[in-house]
Design an enzyme around this catalytic site. Structure first.
Site, short mmCIF file in Angstrom:
data_model
loop_
_atom_site.label_atom_id
_atom_site.label_comp_id
_atom_site.label_asym_id
_atom_site.label_seq_id
_atom_site.Cartn_x
_atom_site.Cartn_y
_atom_site.Cartn_z
N ASP A 109 56.14 39.22 18.25
CA ASP A 109 56.65 38.05 17.55
C ASP A 109 57.70 38.56 16.57
OD1 ASP A 109 57.15 35.86 15.96
OD2 ASP A 109 55.13 35.70 15.14
N LYS A 167 67.20 37.05 11.88
CA LYS A 167 66.97 36.10 12.98
C LYS A 167 67.81 34.83 12.83
CE LYS A 167 63.04 33.92 15.31
NZ LYS A 167 61.58 33.95 15.35
N GLU A 206 57.91 30.56 21.25
CA GLU A 206 56.81 30.77 20.29
C GLU A 206 55.69 29.73 20.44
OE1 GLU A 206 59.10 31.00 16.72
OE2 GLU A 206 59.95 32.92 17.32
N ASP A 260 55.31 24.41 14.09
CA ASP A 260 55.47 25.81 13.70
C ASP A 260 56.48 25.93 12.57
OD1 ASP A 260 56.00 28.51 13.48
OD2 ASP A 260 56.40 28.84 15.60
#
Ligand code: AMP
Length: 546
Positions: free
Chosen positions: A8, A70, A149, A190
């Protein structure tokens, strides 16, 4: 069987997991014994420090520290320049993180780690997925799959739920239609460090099908920290203190303290933050209530996206069987409170929010390695003339296949092409070829015609977005191909395909002759060229990571 790890690669934290042959995933700790590694890179001369030590230095040496890479994945500008002036792109910073994760996993597992499955937010577009894959390659990893994810999270939950429900041996067949065991429609909310992602998926008999997904790559714990920073700084200034944002070091310290206060408020009704700047000492008290008030607008943005995804899926809350909270920021009580208010139900938080994605990725990794082993076994058995059915790979595959039979994702963005109006060449518009939320792999085509007699070239500009107006879509790549000369209006079929990793391939067929003009590479300004890839791989391999 070679170990394939699940990674992850988060905006603020990363986690690595592996699954054993029985299909139980577990976190692989880093060399410092932590389950998660801060996604922070610090440059110290020729050396790079990664993780907690770098995060601790963020406040004291902010100019040498790079965080939140990211957020910039898929952008071509460097996000850091070393002291010697070397520019670093987001892929390279991510590769430095991955290199360290790879080395730590090798240390902990006691064997080389060469292959990985890496997760990305479901709404990551093609360019960002490719950038993630490139980051893996630069770090010396073969990236077997890029997985969404929320899909990874649902996989981890499916497994967990089935063990809780069934208890016995049979639980390996996971979602087998008995009403428990991960069957039904799942909503994954999320909220991580830098991104928000909401996905509705159907889980049935081991099939994971994304129905709709959306998100905001600029919405996460980072923004909640920002709101806390503003509040604290405002209160400090109101008491006569200086503006902490005026100085890099003070600002980094403010960010640190804001994040700690935010976490405190997840467990306590109030937090006290101390500042000692320029001989001025100040204690600032923040209540959870106040914090919820100043971040209400941020939380509301997640509500709007969540309701939008439900609408897109043509579902109401009553149709949702399970609601999963993923990402460290869902520990803030305001998140389950919002979900409770909207759905009338308590969301699930059974697995540590910051580990669940890596655990799910490890299941996909196991599945990938089992399949690879199976393929090899089959080749061996076919070669020796033995029956393929009795190959030993099958028994192993059954263990995971019951759970991860297939993962069906959808395209997160519509893909289209810049089109010129035949009657008015000055008017250009967007034609959608693959609509968003189309199951992947997807292959769709449309016919376009030449604008002139004996036209020699055909330009394909790939767009991302739904709007017909080009001002509201993004051009993600383009290529010009030589075409055989035909009269004006000659048809050309443009075929877009989107593979399981979310990478776009474009093919063009001459409609007059029926000949394929071949598949071509998209020139994607956001991604690295082959030369850059190998140059960066060499550079990253040479950098010692501590
Ligand atoms: P992730 O990338 O999913 O690990 O999420 C990291 C984000 O979760 C960061 O912004 C953290 O500040 C935030 N976070 C972690 N734990 C807590 C907590 N107890 N309360 C509030 N936010 C948290």
């Amino acid at each position: 069987m070679a170990r394939v790890v699940g990674i992850d690669l988060g905006t603020t934290y990363c986690a690595v997991a592996v699954a054993d042959r029985a299909g139980t995933p577990s976190i692989v700790r880093n060399r410092e014994g932590e389950n998660i590694t801060p996604s922070v890179v610090m440059f110290q001369g020729d050396t790079v420090v990664v993780g907690s030590q770098a995060k601790r230095s963020a406040a004291t040496a902010p100019d040498h520290v790079v965080q939140f890479a990211k957020r910039y994945m898929g952008e071509s500008n460097p996000i850091y320049h070393s002291e010697s002036g070397t520019p670093y792109r987001p892929e390279e910073i991510s590769a430095l993180l991955l290199k360290r994760l790879k080395e730590d996993a090798e240390l902990m597992l006691g064997e080389p780690v060469e292959q990985a499955v890496i997760t990305v937010p479901a709404y990551f577009d093609d360019v960002r997925r490719k950038a993630t894959q490139d980051a893996g390659r630069i770090a010396g990893l073969e990236v077997l799959r890029i997985v969404n994810e929320p899909t990874a999270a649902a996989l981890a939950y499916g497994l967990d739920q089935s063990s809780a429900d069934d208890g016995g041996e049979d639980r390996a067949d996971g979602a087998d239609g008995d009403g428990g065991a991960g069957i039904g429609t799942v909503l994954v909310y999320d909220l991580g460090g830098g991104t928000f992602d909401v996905t509705v998926m159907r889980v049935e008999n081991g099939d994971y099908t994304v129905i709709a997904t959306d998100g905001d790559r600029n919405l996460g714990g980072f923004d909640w920290d920002g709101a806390m920073m503003n509040h604290l700084n405002g209160a400090f200034m109101a008491s006569g203190g200086p503006d902490l944002n005026e100085d890099n070091v003070l600002q980094a310290e403010l960010r640190d303290k804001a994040e700690i206060a935010k976490r405190t408020l997840s467990n306590a009704p109030q937090a006290v933050v101390m500042f000692s700047v320029g001989g001025r000492h100040e204690q600032i008290r923040v209540t959870r209530e106040k914090y919820e008030e100043i971040t209400a607008e941020l939380l509301d943005r997640t509500r709007i996206l969540t309701e939008g995804v439900l609408e897109e899926a043509r579902l109401g809350w009553d149709d949702i069987d399970r609601i999963l909270l993923v990402g460290g920021s869902t520990r803030m009580p305001m998140v389950p409170k919002l979900i409770q208010r909207l759905s009338g139900r308590e969301p699930e938080r059974g697995i540590a929010q910051d580990e669940v994605v890596a655990l799910g990725a490890a299941l996909v990794a196991l599945d990938a390695s089992v399949r690879a082993e199976e393929a090899q076994e089959k080749r061996k058995y076919v070669g020796s003339g033995a029956s393929v059915e009795s190959s030993p790979g099958d028994g192993l595959a059954r263990l995971t296949k019951g759970r991860v039979r297939s993962i069906k994702d959808v395209t997160s963005q519509s893909l289209g092409m810049v089109t010129t109006d035949l009657d008015n060449h000055d008017h250009q518009f967007n034609t959608v070829i693959i609509p968003h939320n189309t199951p992947v792999p997807a292959k769709k085509s449309d016919i376009f015609v030449t604008l002139y007699d004996r036209q020699r070239r055909f330009r394909v500009q790939v767009t991302e977005g739904d709007d017909e107006d080009l001002a509201y879509v993004k051009t993600v790549g383009e290529s010009t191909i030589e075409i055989p000369q035909h009269p004006k209006g000659a048809p050309f079929e443009v075929v877009y395909s989107y593979d399981v990793d979310g990478i776009i391939h474009v093919e063009v067929k001459d409609g007059t002759t029926g000949k394929w003009l071949g598949e071509f590479e998209l020139e994607r300004p956001g991604n690295l060229s082959q030369t850059e890839l190998s140059e960066f791989s060499d550079r990253v391999a040479r950098v010692p990571t501590l």
